[in-house]
Design a protein around this motif. Structure first.
Motif, mmCIF file in Angstrom:
data_model
loop_
_atom_site.group_PDB
_atom_site.id
_atom_site.type_symbol
_atom_site.label_atom_id
_atom_site.label_comp_id
_atom_site.label_asym_id
_atom_site.label_seq_id
_atom_site.Cartn_x
_atom_site.Cartn_y
_atom_site.Cartn_z
ATOM 1 N N VAL A 154 41.200 -82.058 90.945
ATOM 2 C CA VAL A 154 40.757 -83.352 91.468
ATOM 3 C C VAL A 154 39.238 -83.347 91.646
ATOM 4 N N GLU A 155 38.706 -82.235 92.141
ATOM 5 C CA GLU A 155 37.260 -82.123 92.341
ATOM 6 C C GLU A 155 36.522 -82.150 91.005
ATOM 7 N N GLU A 156 37.071 -81.496 89.985
ATOM 8 C CA GLU A 156 36.446 -81.507 88.658
ATOM 9 C C GLU A 156 36.351 -82.925 88.107
ATOM 10 N N VAL A 157 37.414 -83.689 88.267
ATOM 11 C CA VAL A 157 37.415 -85.073 87.788
ATOM 12 C C VAL A 157 36.387 -85.900 88.551
ATOM 13 N N ALA A 158 36.331 -85.727 89.871
ATOM 14 C CA ALA A 158 35.379 -86.480 90.689
ATOM 15 C C ALA A 158 33.937 -86.172 90.293
ATOM 16 N N ALA A 159 33.681 -84.928 89.852
ATOM 17 C CA ALA A 159 32.317 -84.499 89.555
ATOM 18 C C ALA A 159 31.811 -84.988 88.202
ATOM 19 N N THR A 195 24.045 -81.470 93.826
ATOM 20 C CA THR A 195 24.618 -80.138 93.953
ATOM 21 C C THR A 195 26.077 -80.119 93.515
ATOM 22 N N LYS A 196 26.463 -79.016 92.865
ATOM 23 C CA LYS A 196 27.852 -78.840 92.451
ATOM 24 C C LYS A 196 28.767 -78.839 93.665
ATOM 25 N N GLY A 197 29.897 -79.481 93.533
ATOM 26 C CA GLY A 197 30.879 -79.492 94.601
ATOM 27 C C GLY A 197 31.935 -78.424 94.395
ATOM 28 N N SER A 198 32.802 -78.301 95.377
ATOM 29 C CA SER A 198 33.967 -77.431 95.289
ATOM 30 C C SER A 198 35.024 -78.018 96.221
ATOM 31 N N ILE A 199 36.119 -77.319 96.403
ATOM 32 C CA ILE A 199 37.228 -77.876 97.184
ATOM 33 C C ILE A 199 36.914 -77.851 98.681
ATOM 34 N N LEU A 200 37.530 -78.776 99.394
ATOM 35 C CA LEU A 200 37.425 -78.786 100.853
ATOM 36 C C LEU A 200 38.236 -77.651 101.456
ATOM 37 N N ILE A 257 28.302 -84.220 99.838
ATOM 38 C CA ILE A 257 28.715 -83.115 98.972
ATOM 39 C C ILE A 257 29.616 -82.183 99.762
ATOM 40 N N THR A 258 30.794 -81.920 99.234
ATOM 41 C CA THR A 258 31.691 -80.903 99.773
ATOM 42 C C THR A 258 31.649 -79.718 98.825
ATOM 43 N N THR A 259 31.312 -78.541 99.337
ATOM 44 C CA THR A 259 31.154 -77.410 98.434
ATOM 45 C C THR A 259 31.460 -76.098 99.142
ATOM 46 N N GLN A 260 31.420 -75.019 98.377
ATOM 47 C CA GLN A 260 31.583 -73.664 98.903
ATOM 48 C C GLN A 260 30.545 -72.779 98.239
ATOM 49 N N LEU A 261 29.977 -71.867 98.995
ATOM 50 C CA LEU A 261 29.006 -70.922 98.465
ATOM 51 C C LEU A 261 29.563 -69.507 98.580
ATOM 52 N N TYR A 262 29.460 -68.765 97.492
ATOM 53 C CA TYR A 262 30.054 -67.432 97.388
ATOM 54 C C TYR A 262 28.963 -66.369 97.376
ATOM 55 N N PHE A 263 29.349 -65.126 97.260
ATOM 56 C CA PHE A 263 28.392 -64.027 97.374
ATOM 57 C C PHE A 263 28.452 -63.144 96.131
ATOM 58 N N GLU A 264 27.295 -62.911 95.569
ATOM 59 C CA GLU A 264 27.174 -62.112 94.358
ATOM 60 C C GLU A 264 27.839 -60.752 94.534
#
Length: 284
Positions: free
Chosen positions: A91-96, A102-107, A236-243
Motif C-alpha cells: 500500500v505504501e509503495e502505491v501511495a509513493a 523523503t522516502k516513506g515506509s510503513i507505519l 511523511i511516515t517512514t522508518q530509518l534503519y542502521f547500516e
C-alpha cells in the motif's frame, strides 16, 4: 537479538494495536468510499484468492484450516499486526508513486498518538538505567525547494535495546522512547535516545503460527519510526534503519529501503551520531 516469548504476548500486542488504530481512525475521520470503488477493490482481492485456490488446488481441509486461522486472528486482535507486517508495504509503495520528498515506509502496529511534545534539542523519555548505545539523531526538515520548514514536528518512537515498545510491553513505562520533537526556525533538530534492537514480532498467536508453518523468520531489523509533518505539507511516515544491522536484507515486513539506512558515527564518548534530513512536499 530479542525474542518476545515472555513479554508482550501476541494477544496483548494485538489488543493494544487495535485500540490505537481505532483511536487514530476516529481522529482522522476518513471520507466515504463509493460502492463502485468497494466493488472494484474487493472484487480484485476475491479474484486473487480464487485464482490462488485454483492454481494451488486448495483442498477442503486446507480451506477449513484457513477459516479456523482467520477466526483466531480476529479473536486475538491480530489483524493490525498481520496487515501491517504482510500487506502495508505494498500500500505504501502505491501511495509513493506520485509523491515527492523523503522516502516513506510503513507505519507499523506500534504507533501511539498524542505523545509528549519536546523542543528541537531534546532527549526522548528513558528510564534511569536505560540500556543500549546512546544515539544522537540530528538533521533538518526542508521543502522540495531546499527551504527550511520552521516548526516541523517529528513524531518519533522506537523499541528499546531489548526490542520492546512502550504501550505494548507491560513491563515498560508509558511514553518510553516516544515523543513529538518540534524543529527550530531553521527546521533543525537534535534528538538524544538509545539505539534500538532488532526484534521478533509476537509469535505465540496465529500470525506467529503462520510464519512458523511457512518456514519464514519473524524478525525485523532495528529501526526508528517517524512521522514528519507541518501545516501545508504532506506528512511523511517512514522508518530509518542502521547500516550493517541484522535482518536488514530479510525484513519480515519487507519495509527496508536503501535510502533509509543510517550510518552512525562514534563520538568518542560512548555515543554515536546519525544525521538525516527530511524533505516535505507542499500540498498547497
Amino acid at each position: 537479538m530479542t525474542t518476545t516469548e515472555q513479554s508482550p504476548t501476541a494477544h496483548d500486542s494485538g489488543t493494544s494495536a487495535t485500540q490505537a488504530f481505532r483511536a487514530i481512525r476516529q481522529q482522522s475521520r476518513p471520507g466515504e468510499v463509493s460502492p463502485e470503488r468497494i466493488s472494484a477493490v474487493v472484487g480484485r482481492v476475491l479474484a486473487g484468492i480464487h485464482d490462488a485456490i485454483r492454481e494451488e488446488k486448495v483442498t477442503y481441509d486446507e480451506f477449513q484450516a484457513a477459516k479456523a486461522w482467520l477466526i483466531e486472528v480476529g479473536e486475538g486482535g491480530e489483524w493490525p499486526l498481520f496487515l501491517d507486517v504482510f500487506v502495508e508495504h505494498v500500500v505504501e509503495e502505491v501511495a509513493a508513486e506520485n509523491q515527492q520528498g523523503t522516502k516513506g515506509s510503513i507505519l507499523g502496529p506500534y504507533y501511539l498518538p498524542d505523545q509528549q511534545r519536546l523542543p528541537s534539542v531534546a532527549a526522548l523519555p528513558t528510564r534511569p538505567d536505560e540500556q543500549g548505545t546512546r544515539l544522537v539523531f540530528a538533521g533538518q526538515v526542508r521543502d522540495t525547494d531546499g527551504n527550511p520548514v520552521a516548526g516541523a514536528e517529528l513524531d518519533i518512537w522506537h523499541a528499546d535495546a531489548e526490542g520492546y515498545y512502550s504501550g505494548f510491553a507491560p513491563h515498560l513505562p508509558d511514553g518510553l522512547l516516544r515523543g513529538v520533537v518540534v524543529a527550530d526556525e531553521q527546521g533543525r533538530f537534535e534528538i538524544s535516545t538509545v539505539q534500538p534492537a532488532p526484534y521478533q514480532i509476537p509469535t505465540d498467536g496465529p500470525t506467529g503460527k503462520l510464519i512458523e508453518s511457512a518456514g519464514w523468520h519473524p524478525w525485523r531489523p532495528a529501526h526508528l519510526h517517524l512521522i514528519v509533518r507541518a501545516p501545508g505539507y504532506r506528512s511523511i511516515t517512514t522508518q530509518l534503519y542502521f547500516e550493517g544491522g541484522e535482518w536488514l536484507d530479510s525484513d519480515v515486513a519487507q519495509a527496508t529501503k536503501p535510502e533509509l539506512v543510517l550510518s552512525p558515527q562514534p563520538l568518542g564518548d560512548g555515543r554515536v551520531r546519525s544525521e538525516y534530513d527530511f524533505v516535505l512536499e507542499r500540498t498547497r
